[in-house]
Design an enzyme around this catalytic site. Structure first.
Site, PDB file in Angstrom:
ATOM      1  N   VAL A 120       0.933  -1.191  -0.079  1.00  0.00           N
ATOM      2  CA  VAL A 120      -0.099  -0.054   0.043  1.00  0.00           C
ATOM      3  C   VAL A 120       0.986   1.262   0.031  1.00  0.00           C
ATOM      4  O   VAL A 120       1.886   1.381   0.623  1.00  0.00           O
ATOM      5  CB  VAL A 120      -0.722   0.156   1.460  1.00  0.00           C
ATOM      6  CG1 VAL A 120      -1.763   1.197   1.422  1.00  0.00           C
ATOM      7  CG2 VAL A 120      -1.762  -1.232   1.398  1.00  0.00           C
ATOM      8  N   HIS A 121       0.526   2.270  -0.876  1.00  0.00           N
ATOM      9  CA  HIS A 121       1.243   3.593  -0.899  1.00  0.00           C
ATOM     10  C   HIS A 121       1.005   4.169   0.559  1.00  0.00           C
ATOM     11  O   HIS A 121      -0.175   4.052   1.165  1.00  0.00           O
ATOM     12  CB  HIS A 121       0.749   4.410  -1.585  1.00  0.00           C
ATOM     13  CG  HIS A 121       1.580   5.527  -2.092  1.00  0.00           C
ATOM     14  ND1 HIS A 121       1.487   6.820  -1.042  1.00  0.00           N
ATOM     15  CD2 HIS A 121       2.215   5.986  -2.783  1.00  0.00           C
ATOM     16  CE1 HIS A 121       2.134   7.790  -1.568  1.00  0.00           C
ATOM     17  NE2 HIS A 121       2.750   7.394  -2.852  1.00  0.00           N
ATOM     18  N   PRO A 122       1.954   4.791   1.262  1.00  0.00           N
ATOM     19  CA  PRO A 122       1.539   5.436   2.527  1.00  0.00           C
ATOM     20  C   PRO A 122       0.587   6.160   2.619  1.00  0.00           C
ATOM     21  O   PRO A 122      -0.083   6.103   3.668  1.00  0.00           O
ATOM     22  CB  PRO A 122       2.886   6.171   2.824  1.00  0.00           C
ATOM     23  CG  PRO A 122       4.023   5.341   2.022  1.00  0.00           C
ATOM     24  CD  PRO A 122       3.416   5.028   0.951  1.00  0.00           C
TER      25      PRO A 122
END
Length: 338
Positions: free
Chosen positions: A229-231
């Site tokens: 997941v992208h932050p």
């Protein structure tokens, strides 16, 4: 007070600003005024349509500060994937090989282009201002969509999915895209996502390799992106995970981000929300914080409110709360604990 409501044509200028601020990979929120205008008109038509079964309807919501009139977020529901164009994903499952002579059976992780997730309701377009991240209003923006599904189940499928934006660095570089898509399109990741927002994902997806991609043959940096997941997408993931959504064996074909899936019967804001009658009171002895919505269609509204919700009996709302929900005293509302 903030309230979630369906998008309106007059929201276009503010919506374009939200699109400019949105995370790369949120392709359903393109920074293009004509494409956004089309999405708004499509949403307005979807809310007005007489729907008996889910189709290509798209329901677009905005989160508005009722004092300033400013939009601070948006989110969407696509009623059924695959109606207007193919919905592509990468299936992440082992490819098994076997040698009877050597008595060897081996499974190699492989990514395969597929349309397995067609016909499911899709949550997308989630964006909230940075100063609203991890607040009750961010929960409202995401979960009020689920309460809308609870109010109008005939408009949606029996299962719901969402694609969480995958990893890319601060310069917009995606190791997953660089290892796969870059070789087929000679486009940087950011440009590919921009084109998907302006046109469709299918025109790029149809040029992707039709044969399995063996994961061990990818660079380690790309392998590490599968399901990552992208932050800035972590909150969207966390909210829905608390709702009962789970990861499955599908990932985004451009950045490798995870896909979440849940049956409607298992989603908290759908299964546990309930209807109560209202009465007007200037003061409330609040016992908890709740997500509150009316069950309307084109006039749908949802807010966060401090209330005293008993097991039985009506619930007191202040005049401001009634106005935010666009209802009168005595009408019924849907509630669930925040």
């Amino acid at each position: 007070m903030l309230a979630l409501r369906p998008v309106q044509p007059s929201d276009l200028p503010q919506l374009q600003q939200l699109a400019r601020d949105s995370l790369v990979g949120v392709t359903s929120l393109p920074d293009d005024i004509e494409r956004l205008r089309e999405k708004i008109l499509d949403s307005c038509a979807s809310f007005e349509a007489d729907v008996r079964a889910p189709g290509g309807e798209n329901y677009f919501f905005v989160l508005q500060d009722l004092v300033s009139g400013r939009l601070v977020g948006c989110s969407e529901i696509l009623a059924s994937t695959g109606c207007n164009e193919p919905f592509y994903s990468l299936r992440n499952r082992p490819f098994s090989s076997e040698s009877r002579e050597l008595n060897i059976q081996h499974g190699v992780p492989a990514l395969s282009l597929c349309q397995d997730l067609q016909g499911q309701t899709l949550l997308r377009g989630f964006h909230v201002d940075a100063d609203r991240v991890r607040t009750a209003e961010s929960e409202l923006l995401s979960r009020a969509r689920l309460m809308f599904i609870a109010a109008h189940p005939q408009r949606f499928a029996e299962s719901v999915i969402t694609e969480i934006v995958g990893y890319s660095d601060d310069d917009g570089q995606s190791p997953f895209w660089d290892a796969i898509g870059q070789h087929f399109f000679d486009l940087p990741y950011v440009e590919a996502e921009r084109l998907c927002g302006l046109q469709s994902r299918s025109f790029l997806a149809e040029l992707m390799p039709q044969y399995p991609l063996y994961v061990p043959m990818l660079p380690p940096e790309a392998q590490a992106c599968i399901g990552r997941v992208h932050p800035d997408g972590q909150e969207a993931f966390d909210i829905l995970a608390r709702e009962g959504f789970e990861t499955n064996s599908y990932v985004d074909l451009f950045d490798g981000g995870p896909t979440l899936h849940a049956r409607i019967a298992n989603i908290r804001s759908i299964a546990r929300s309930h209807m109560v009658q209202t009465w007007k009171s200037s003061q409330i002895d609040a016992r908890g914080r709740y997500l509150v919505s009316n069950d309307r269609l084109a006039d749908y509204r949802a807010i966060v409110a401090e209330l005293d919700v008993a097991a039985e009996g009506p619930v007191a709302l202040t005049p401001d709360m009634l106005a935010a929900l666009d209802i009168d005293e005595g009408e019924r509302i849907r509630v669930i604990t925040l």
